[in-house]
Design a protein around this motif. Structure first.
Motif, PDB file in Angstrom:
ATOM      1  N   ASP A  57      34.306 -64.736  73.045  1.00 39.37           N
ATOM      2  CA  ASP A  57      34.378 -65.995  73.528  1.00 39.37           C
ATOM      3  C   ASP A  57      33.317 -66.943  73.240  1.00 39.37           C
ATOM      4  O   ASP A  57      33.600 -68.274  73.070  1.00 39.37           O
ATOM      5  CB  ASP A  57      34.283 -65.731  75.094  1.00 39.37           C
ATOM      6  N   ALA A  58      32.168 -66.673  73.096  1.00 40.16           N
ATOM      7  CA  ALA A  58      30.831 -67.584  72.710  1.00 40.16           C
ATOM      8  C   ALA A  58      31.200 -68.342  71.496  1.00 40.16           C
ATOM      9  O   ALA A  58      30.928 -69.259  71.100  1.00 40.16           O
ATOM     10  CB  ALA A  58      29.774 -66.881  72.600  1.00 40.16           C
ATOM     11  N   VAL A  59      31.705 -67.429  70.389  1.00 40.34           N
ATOM     12  CA  VAL A  59      31.949 -67.869  68.951  1.00 40.34           C
ATOM     13  C   VAL A  59      33.186 -68.761  69.021  1.00 40.34           C
ATOM     14  O   VAL A  59      33.107 -70.012  68.746  1.00 40.34           O
ATOM     15  CB  VAL A  59      32.349 -66.984  68.137  1.00 40.34           C
ATOM     16  N   SER A  60      34.074 -68.502  70.231  1.00 39.49           N
ATOM     17  CA  SER A  60      35.384 -69.489  69.820  1.00 39.49           C
ATOM     18  C   SER A  60      35.006 -70.645  70.624  1.00 39.49           C
ATOM     19  O   SER A  60      35.314 -71.726  70.376  1.00 39.49           O
ATOM     20  CB  SER A  60      36.462 -68.691  70.558  1.00 39.49           C
ATOM     21  N   VAL A  61      34.321 -70.673  71.956  1.00 37.21           N
ATOM     22  CA  VAL A  61      34.003 -71.806  72.387  1.00 37.21           C
ATOM     23  C   VAL A  61      33.134 -72.562  71.821  1.00 37.21           C
ATOM     24  O   VAL A  61      33.430 -73.792  71.609  1.00 37.21           O
ATOM     25  CB  VAL A  61      33.446 -71.290  73.791  1.00 37.21           C
ATOM     26  N   TRP A  62      32.111 -72.180  70.956  1.00 35.60           N
ATOM     27  CA  TRP A  62      31.306 -72.994  70.233  1.00 35.60           C
ATOM     28  C   TRP A  62      32.263 -73.770  69.226  1.00 35.60           C
ATOM     29  O   TRP A  62      31.929 -75.030  68.821  1.00 35.60           O
ATOM     30  CB  TRP A  62      30.217 -72.231  69.397  1.00 35.60           C
ATOM     31  N   ALA A  63      33.023 -72.898  68.403  1.00 36.32           N
ATOM     32  CA  ALA A  63      34.059 -73.538  67.269  1.00 36.32           C
ATOM     33  C   ALA A  63      34.781 -74.691  67.952  1.00 36.32           C
ATOM     34  O   ALA A  63      35.018 -75.548  67.120  1.00 36.32           O
ATOM     35  CB  ALA A  63      34.776 -72.346  66.567  1.00 36.32           C
ATOM     36  N   PHE A  64      35.170 -74.675  69.163  1.00 35.57           N
ATOM     37  CA  PHE A  64      36.102 -75.340  69.737  1.00 35.57           C
ATOM     38  C   PHE A  64      35.753 -76.288  70.891  1.00 35.57           C
ATOM     39  O   PHE A  64      36.381 -76.606  71.716  1.00 35.57           O
ATOM     40  CB  PHE A  64      37.700 -74.667  70.168  1.00 35.57           C
ATOM     41  N   ARG A  65      34.492 -76.463  70.894  1.00 35.03           N
ATOM     42  CA  ARG A  65      33.705 -77.191  72.106  1.00 35.03           C
ATOM     43  C   ARG A  65      34.196 -78.634  72.307  1.00 35.03           C
ATOM     44  O   ARG A  65      33.926 -78.933  73.410  1.00 35.03           O
ATOM     45  CB  ARG A  65      32.004 -76.911  71.864  1.00 35.03           C
ATOM     46  N   ALA A 204      28.177 -51.009  67.770  1.00 36.49           N
ATOM     47  CA  ALA A 204      28.725 -51.023  66.605  1.00 36.49           C
ATOM     48  C   ALA A 204      29.729 -51.790  66.192  1.00 36.49           C
ATOM     49  O   ALA A 204      29.990 -51.766  65.101  1.00 36.49           O
ATOM     50  CB  ALA A 204      29.159 -49.281  66.648  1.00 36.49           C
ATOM     51  N   LEU A 205      30.599 -52.003  67.389  1.00 42.60           N
ATOM     52  CA  LEU A 205      31.875 -52.708  66.847  1.00 42.60           C
ATOM     53  C   LEU A 205      31.475 -54.310  66.722  1.00 42.60           C
ATOM     54  O   LEU A 205      32.362 -55.016  66.333  1.00 42.60           O
ATOM     55  CB  LEU A 205      33.075 -52.664  67.826  1.00 42.60           C
ATOM     56  N   LEU A 206      30.445 -54.835  67.056  1.00 42.83           N
ATOM     57  CA  LEU A 206      30.076 -56.413  67.229  1.00 42.83           C
ATOM     58  C   LEU A 206      30.211 -57.079  65.897  1.00 42.83           C
ATOM     59  O   LEU A 206      30.765 -58.102  65.896  1.00 42.83           O
ATOM     60  CB  LEU A 206      28.664 -56.524  67.803  1.00 42.83           C
ATOM     61  N   PRO A 207      29.677 -56.578  64.972  1.00 44.93           N
ATOM     62  CA  PRO A 207      29.832 -57.246  63.453  1.00 44.93           C
ATOM     63  C   PRO A 207      31.261 -57.499  63.206  1.00 44.93           C
ATOM     64  O   PRO A 207      31.563 -58.507  62.843  1.00 44.93           O
ATOM     65  CB  PRO A 207      29.034 -56.063  62.567  1.00 44.93           C
ATOM     66  N   VAL A 208      32.131 -56.250  63.383  1.00 42.84           N
ATOM     67  CA  VAL A 208      33.575 -56.584  63.065  1.00 42.84           C
ATOM     68  C   VAL A 208      34.159 -57.680  64.182  1.00 42.84           C
ATOM     69  O   VAL A 208      34.924 -58.551  63.696  1.00 42.84           O
ATOM     70  CB  VAL A 208      34.258 -55.427  63.547  1.00 42.84           C
ATOM     71  N   ALA A 209      33.381 -57.885  65.476  1.00 44.40           N
ATOM     72  CA  ALA A 209      34.094 -58.572  66.215  1.00 44.40           C
ATOM     73  C   ALA A 209      33.813 -60.024  66.143  1.00 44.40           C
ATOM     74  O   ALA A 209      34.601 -61.050  65.975  1.00 44.40           O
ATOM     75  CB  ALA A 209      33.718 -58.240  67.982  1.00 44.40           C
ATOM     76  N   ILE A 210      32.698 -60.160  65.565  1.00 46.55           N
ATOM     77  CA  ILE A 210      32.141 -61.661  65.317  1.00 46.55           C
ATOM     78  C   ILE A 210      32.740 -62.067  63.976  1.00 46.55           C
ATOM     79  O   ILE A 210      33.267 -63.258  63.865  1.00 46.55           O
ATOM     80  CB  ILE A 210      30.770 -61.799  64.983  1.00 46.55           C
ATOM     81  N   ALA A 211      33.057 -61.471  63.009  1.00 46.35           N
ATOM     82  CA  ALA A 211      33.444 -61.704  61.771  1.00 46.35           C
ATOM     83  C   ALA A 211      35.158 -61.921  61.975  1.00 46.35           C
ATOM     84  O   ALA A 211      35.622 -63.044  61.478  1.00 46.35           O
ATOM     85  CB  ALA A 211      33.404 -60.570  60.649  1.00 46.35           C
ATOM     86  N   SER A 212      35.713 -61.196  62.668  1.00 44.12           N
ATOM     87  CA  SER A 212      37.027 -61.519  62.857  1.00 44.12           C
ATOM     88  C   SER A 212      37.369 -62.582  63.656  1.00 44.12           C
ATOM     89  O   SER A 212      38.495 -63.279  63.566  1.00 44.12           O
ATOM     90  CB  SER A 212      37.744 -60.329  63.518  1.00 44.12           C
TER      91      SER A 212
END
Length: 250
Positions: A57-65, A204-212
């Motif tokens: 959510d943080a990545v998406s909100v920042w990208a479309f803020r 362990a899954l966070l890098p995949v989450a952020i990249a995707s």
């Protein structure tokens, strides 16, 4: 930390789909929870996915803020809060499989109807501007999100017909779910699901989450508006079918 390779074989595609959903391809995210629930219990799957959703959510909100619709959020968020509370209070009485099945059927009917209207070139019926209707869809979205992280289809049912520009749609969706995902944290904490084992799997899954998520942002900014809506409606059909299959298989 969860060591079962089957868990990661299912968790990685589930997280990738969630990342693409957070980047703008909203329909695919509904598959993630049922997919991960094939490896662990639904409650554990939801608890693992929630912190990942918050980071995405943080990545998406920042990208479309800069691109979001204030009125939609003002109308739907209070209803969503009520729905989240209802989902928490009724969790013991409501079958997650039943919620997924009904949600899948509604998603398919809605998507097929919209694609049929677009194919025939007919003018779409105007979206309801009623505050009560919007709040009701917000409540349903909050409820299904609390039960199974599947709040996307009810949200889309009220918002998509409004014909927002793609970036505005994605930004509004990002902020809406960023808020309601934080509202779900106390309920999952009360269930005792934020265990060291689950949080280690999250890490362990966070890098995949952020990249995707970044991949989804990159793709959605390069898809034309008309194709974007066709794609979203089209994605809702297999997502709905999967939800129905999962409901009957449970």
């Amino acid at each position: 930390m969860i060591a079962d390779p089957v868990f990661y074989a299912l968790a990685i595609p589930a997280v990738v789909l969630m990342g693409l959903a957070k980047g703008g391809f909203s329909g695919v995210g509904a598959v993630s929870m049922p997919l991960l629930a094939l490896a662990v219990s639904p409650v554990q799957a939801a608890a693992i996915l929630l912190p990942i959703l918050i980071v995405q959510d943080a990545v998406s909100v920042w990208a479309f803020r800069r691109d979001w619709d204030r009125r939609i959020l003002v109308i739907m968020i209070p209803g969503a809060a009520v729905g989240i509370l209802g989902g928490y209070l009724l969790a013991a009485q409501v079958s997650a499989a039943a919620v997924l099945g009904v949600l899948g059927a509604i998603s398919i009917v809605f998507a097929v109807h919209r694609l049929w209207l677009m194919r025939g070139g007919r003018v779409q019926a105007p979206a309801s501007s009623s505050v009560v209707v919007g709040a009701a869809f917000g409540a349903v979205s909050g409820f299904t999100s609390q039960i199974a992280h599947a709040g996307g289809p009810p949200f889309q049912m009220w918002v998509l017909p409004r014909g927002l520009p793609p970036k505005t749609l994605v930004g509004t969706t990002a902020i809406f779910f960023a808020i309601i995902n934080w509202l779900k944290v106390p309920a999952y904490a009360a269930l005792g699901q934020f265990t060291p084992q689950n949080l280690a799997a999250v890490a362990a899954l966070l890098p995949v989450a952020i990249a995707s998520t970044f991949a989804g942002v990159w793709l959605v900014k390069r898809v034309q508006a008309e194709r974007f809506y066709v794609l979203i409606y089209g994605l809702m059909i297999p997502v709905g079918a999967h939800l129905i299959w999962k409901a009957f298989a449970t």
